[in-house]
Design an enzyme around this catalytic site. Structure first.
Site, PDB file in Angstrom:
ATOM      1  N   ASP A  46       0.147 -11.168   1.668  1.00 57.52           N
ATOM      2  CA  ASP A  46      -0.511  -9.879   1.414  1.00 57.52           C
ATOM      3  C   ASP A  46      -0.781  -9.649  -0.075  1.00 57.52           C
ATOM      4  O   ASP A  46      -1.298  -8.617  -0.458  1.00 57.52           O
ATOM      5  CB  ASP A  46       0.365  -8.743   1.982  1.00 57.52           C
ATOM      6  CG  ASP A  46      -0.388  -7.417   2.082  1.00 57.52           C
ATOM      7  OD1 ASP A  46      -1.627  -7.454   2.204  1.00 57.52           O
ATOM      8  OD2 ASP A  46       0.257  -6.358   2.021  1.00 57.52           O
TER       9      ASP A  46
ATOM     10  N   SER B 170      -3.654  -1.977   2.455  1.00 57.59           N
ATOM     11  CA  SER B 170      -3.649  -2.739   3.712  1.00 57.59           C
ATOM     12  C   SER B 170      -3.424  -1.767   4.869  1.00 57.59           C
ATOM     13  O   SER B 170      -2.539  -0.898   4.796  1.00 57.59           O
ATOM     14  CB  SER B 170      -2.515  -3.759   3.723  1.00 57.59           C
ATOM     15  OG  SER B 170      -2.427  -4.415   2.490  1.00 57.59           O
TER      16      SER B 170
ATOM     17  N   GLN C 137      -6.599  -9.438   8.462  1.00 54.04           N
ATOM     18  CA  GLN C 137      -6.163  -8.123   7.937  1.00 54.04           C
ATOM     19  C   GLN C 137      -7.369  -7.194   7.824  1.00 54.04           C
ATOM     20  O   GLN C 137      -8.481  -7.638   7.539  1.00 54.04           O
ATOM     21  CB  GLN C 137      -5.528  -8.256   6.548  1.00 54.04           C
ATOM     22  CG  GLN C 137      -5.008  -6.922   6.039  1.00 54.04           C
ATOM     23  CD  GLN C 137      -4.310  -6.981   4.690  1.00 54.04           C
ATOM     24  OE1 GLN C 137      -4.930  -6.743   3.667  1.00 54.04           O
ATOM     25  NE2 GLN C 137      -3.016  -7.288   4.693  1.00 54.04           N
TER      26      GLN C 137
HETATM   27  C1  LIG Z   1     -10.046 -16.081  -9.778  1.00 52.55           C
HETATM   28  C2  LIG Z   1      -8.866 -15.349 -10.355  1.00 52.55           C
HETATM   29  C3  LIG Z   1      -8.533 -14.007  -9.760  1.00 52.55           C
HETATM   30  C4  LIG Z   1      -7.273 -13.448 -10.327  1.00 52.55           C
HETATM   31  C5  LIG Z   1      -7.026 -12.101  -9.872  1.00 52.55           C
HETATM   32  C6  LIG Z   1      -5.648 -11.651 -10.156  1.00 52.55           C
HETATM   33  C7  LIG Z   1      -5.584 -10.165 -10.048  1.00 52.55           C
HETATM   34  C8  LIG Z   1      -4.303  -9.675  -9.614  1.00 52.55           C
HETATM   35  C9  LIG Z   1      -4.473  -8.347  -8.964  1.00 52.55           C
HETATM   36  C10 LIG Z   1      -3.271  -7.936  -8.291  1.00 52.55           C
HETATM   37  C11 LIG Z   1      -3.554  -7.094  -7.119  1.00 52.55           C
HETATM   38  C12 LIG Z   1      -2.444  -7.119  -6.194  1.00 52.55           C
HETATM   39  C13 LIG Z   1      -2.785  -6.276  -5.059  1.00 52.55           C
HETATM   40  C14 LIG Z   1      -1.725  -6.251  -4.062  1.00 52.55           C
HETATM   41  C15 LIG Z   1      -2.124  -5.285  -2.991  1.00 52.55           C
HETATM   42  C16 LIG Z   1      -1.249  -5.355  -1.875  1.00 52.55           C
HETATM   43  C17 LIG Z   1      -1.696  -4.401  -0.803  1.00 52.55           C
HETATM   44  C18 LIG Z   1      -0.650  -3.426  -0.485  1.00 52.55           C
HETATM   45  O1  LIG Z   1       0.479  -3.613  -0.734  1.00 52.55           O
HETATM   46  S1  LIG Z   1      -1.112  -1.960   0.287  1.00 52.55           S
HETATM   47  C19 LIG Z   1       0.442  -1.263   0.819  1.00 52.55           C
HETATM   48  C20 LIG Z   1       0.563  -1.270   2.276  1.00 52.55           C
HETATM   49  N1  LIG Z   1      -0.292  -0.306   2.902  1.00 52.55           N
HETATM   50  C21 LIG Z   1      -0.002   1.018   2.894  1.00 52.55           C
HETATM   51  O2  LIG Z   1       0.969   1.464   2.312  1.00 52.55           O
HETATM   52  C22 LIG Z   1      -0.931   1.917   3.668  1.00 52.55           C
HETATM   53  C23 LIG Z   1      -0.148   2.992   4.387  1.00 52.55           C
HETATM   54  N2  LIG Z   1      -1.015   3.887   5.111  1.00 52.55           N
HETATM   55  C24 LIG Z   1      -1.539   4.997   4.546  1.00 52.55           C
HETATM   56  O3  LIG Z   1      -1.286   5.294   3.383  1.00 52.55           O
HETATM   57  C25 LIG Z   1      -2.399   5.862   5.386  1.00 52.55           C
HETATM   58  O4  LIG Z   1      -2.319   5.471   6.733  1.00 52.55           O
HETATM   59  C26 LIG Z   1      -3.886   5.804   4.970  1.00 52.55           C
HETATM   60  C27 LIG Z   1      -4.048   6.285   3.553  1.00 52.55           C
HETATM   61  C28 LIG Z   1      -4.419   4.405   5.132  1.00 52.55           C
HETATM   62  C29 LIG Z   1      -4.645   6.737   5.906  1.00 52.55           C
HETATM   63  O5  LIG Z   1      -4.050   8.014   5.881  1.00 52.55           O
HETATM   64  P1  LIG Z   1      -4.963   9.307   5.997  1.00 52.55           P
HETATM   65  O6  LIG Z   1      -4.071  10.454   5.721  1.00 52.55           O
HETATM   66  O7  LIG Z   1      -5.710   9.321   7.256  1.00 52.55           O
HETATM   67  O8  LIG Z   1      -5.987   9.005   4.786  1.00 52.55           O
HETATM   68  P2  LIG Z   1      -6.866   9.925   3.854  1.00 52.55           P
HETATM   69  O9  LIG Z   1      -8.217   9.327   3.816  1.00 52.55           O
HETATM   70  O10 LIG Z   1      -6.737  11.348   4.253  1.00 52.55           O
HETATM   71  O11 LIG Z   1      -6.176   9.688   2.415  1.00 52.55           O
HETATM   72  C30 LIG Z   1      -4.822   9.988   2.253  1.00 52.55           C
HETATM   73  C31 LIG Z   1      -4.457   9.955   0.785  1.00 52.55           C
HETATM   74  O12 LIG Z   1      -4.663   8.668   0.235  1.00 52.55           O
HETATM   75  C32 LIG Z   1      -5.145   8.786  -1.106  1.00 52.55           C
HETATM   76  N3  LIG Z   1      -6.526   8.316  -1.176  1.00 52.55           N
HETATM   77  C33 LIG Z   1      -7.336   8.067  -0.142  1.00 52.55           C
HETATM   78  N4  LIG Z   1      -8.533   7.612  -0.579  1.00 52.55           N
HETATM   79  C34 LIG Z   1      -8.461   7.620  -1.929  1.00 52.55           C
HETATM   80  C35 LIG Z   1      -9.376   7.245  -2.937  1.00 52.55           C
HETATM   81  N5  LIG Z   1     -10.594   6.823  -2.671  1.00 52.55           N
HETATM   82  N6  LIG Z   1      -8.976   7.332  -4.217  1.00 52.55           N
HETATM   83  C36 LIG Z   1      -7.732   7.766  -4.524  1.00 52.55           C
HETATM   84  N7  LIG Z   1      -6.834   8.128  -3.596  1.00 52.55           N
HETATM   85  C37 LIG Z   1      -7.183   8.047  -2.307  1.00 52.55           C
HETATM   86  C38 LIG Z   1      -5.093  10.229  -1.443  1.00 52.55           C
HETATM   87  O13 LIG Z   1      -3.802  10.520  -1.944  1.00 52.55           O
HETATM   88  C39 LIG Z   1      -5.294  10.845  -0.075  1.00 52.55           C
HETATM   89  O14 LIG Z   1      -4.762  12.143  -0.005  1.00 52.55           O
HETATM   90  P3  LIG Z   1      -5.684  13.367  -0.468  1.00 52.55           P
HETATM   91  O15 LIG Z   1      -5.797  13.256  -1.936  1.00 52.55           O
HETATM   92  O16 LIG Z   1      -6.993  13.195   0.250  1.00 52.55           O
HETATM   93  O17 LIG Z   1      -4.884  14.556  -0.029  1.00 52.55           O
END
Ligand SMILES: CCCCCCCCCCCCCCCCCC(=O)SCCNC(=O)CCNC(=O)[C@H](O)C(C)(C)COP(=O)(O)OP(=O)(O)OC[C@H]1O[C@@H](n2cnc3c(N)ncnc32)[C@H](O)[C@@H]1OP(=O)(O)O
Length: 395
Positions: A305, A327, A377
């Protein structure tokens, strides 16, 4: 393959100095163990092995130390060396006692609280994001499930859903439900909770090893070997020192807190190809992992992930774009045994992004080109809403 050995009286079943190829269990007949001719051993009396006595694998040496000669018609069951692990106690790895071991064992270590209830933590020395890292939830939940399953059964598939963003600053309680224990398969459902709220669920299925039909249609892409590629840290180092980057950018990058990940990654393409909805990279766990297949599967589940759903954003990347991605769900199918501290090629493609959701598929190959795992995913991918500080986890 498992096998049998049939011997006539006087036949040598094992010869001193020859390599041990497995554990021999006598099912019928008798055999004599004759001591070595060397001075120290010469005084040791010969002795007789009977039904259900065993010899071979498990002694301290990889070569036979004695001769074993059939005294009558003899039938032995042979458990080849590669299955010797079945005789070892399951490690249920313990991070505290293995300081030289990989940080991943510490991250995936769980405290048992009750039958089928475990507690996991987010360690400051591991990768930290604004919410609990999805791979950590998958890896820890799978570890919890694995601890409740007969050690002959290995996870072959899992399906996870991320419900609520987890809080890095509090422990996570994993409650395992034993959905089914069949003779070949077992199924577990795990709920991860914080403050009494279910933040994540996992369903995992486990299977006993079985021999069956075989084919592999997937072909490993032709990519350079990991030894010829740079890892994340080297890419960062280059960015810090490369005079082609503006000084301001290099200074900013140098100030950012940087913790090396417990997973080493080497990218097969350079950043010029970052707009393609695909990515290939080699990865492996840093440090030594205990020799426990259950642990190795948890480690790759954790790693799967880290750089995955971001690939669905690649075609949309532009200067100044800030994204918000999480995710939503994650599935893995383990086709073959995996070695997480050896290089694996992660081949990621994003066939679709639509409606604020990016879809990615992944395949992992070992260095021999064997398809070890398939993955899918879906992730929430949005433009970041402009506002003040980072949103707090909704707990
Ligand atoms: C070639 C070389 C390349 C090299 C590259 C190297 C680069 C390295 C980069 C490193 C990157 C590493 C990334 C690792 C990522 C791992 C992924 C994870 O762990 S993920 C972890 C595992 N996954 C999880 O933890 C997910 C858990 N699940 C959930 O959190 C919820 O079910 C949900 C958010 C998905 C939906 O819930 P539901 O209530 O229906 O959704 P709502 O729509 O109502 O939004 C709710 C709230 O979310 C917020 N927010 C939303 N949109 C935005 C936005 N655009 N803006 C800001 N905020 C936003 C906001 O607070 C909002 O509240 P409000 O401000 O509106 O009041």
């Amino acid at each position: 393959m498992l096998g049998f050995c049939l011997a006539e009286p006087g036949d040598y079943v094992a010869r001193e100095g020859e390599p041990v190829d497995g554990l021999y269990i006598i099912l019928d007949g008798q055999a004599e163990v004759s001591a070595s001719a060397n001075a120290e051993e010469a005084n040791r009396p010969d002795y007789v092995l009977n039904k259900y006595d065993y010899f071979g694998y498990g002694t301290n040496s990889s070569d036979h130390q004695v001769n074993v000669v059939a005294l009558s018609k003899l039938t032995c069951f042979i458990l080849p060396n590669q299955y010797g692990y079945l005789l070892q106690p399951k490690t249920i790895w313990n991070a505290e006692e293995t300081p030289e071991h990989s940080l991943l064992e510490k991250i995936l270590h769980l405290e048992p609280l009750e039958v089928d209830i475990f507690r996991g933590f987010t360690l400051p020395e591991g990768p930290m994001f604004r919410q609990v890292f999805g791979g950590q939830l998958i890896g820890q939940a799978l570890a919890a499930a694995s601890k409740t399953v007969d050690c002959l059964k290995m996870v072959h598939s899992l399906h996870a859903i991320f419900l609520v963003a987890g809080d890095n600053n509090m422990p996570i309680i994993y409650q395992v439900h034993r959905a089914r224990d069949g003779s070949s398969f077992a199924t577990r459902k795990v709920e991860a909770k914080q403050k009494g709220l279910v933040i994540f669920t996992l369903i995992a299925s486990f299977q006993k090893e079985e021999v069956g039909f075989e084919h592999q249609a997937a072909i490993m892409p032709d990519v350079p070997p990991p030894e010829q590629l740079l890892n994340l840290e080297e890419i960062r180092e280059r960015r810090l020192t490369d005079p082609r980057f503006p000084t301001q950018y290099r200074n900013l990058a140098a100030k950012k807190k940087f913790t090396p990940w417990p997973i080493e990654m080497r990218f097969c393409e350079d950043s010029a190809s970052q707009h393609k909805p695909s990515l290939n990279y080699w990865f492996r766990a840093r440090g030594k992992l205990s020799d426990d297949q259950a642990l190795h599967r948890c480690v790759v589940a954790y790693a799967s992930d880290l750089l995955y759903s971001g690939v669905s954003l690649n075609p949309h990347r532009e200067k100044g774009l800030k994204t918000y991605s999480l995710s939503l769900d994650h599935s893995i199918w383990f086709h073959k045994p995996v070695k997480a501290d050896d290089w694996l090629l992660y081949v990621i493609e994003s066939p679709s992004a639509h409606g604020g959701r990016g879809f990615v598929t992944g395949r992992m190959f070992n260095r021999q080109g064997e398809l070890i795992m398939s993955l899918t995913q879906e992730a929430l991918i949005r433009r970041e809403k402009t506002r003040g500080p980072n949103p707090r986890p909704k707990l």
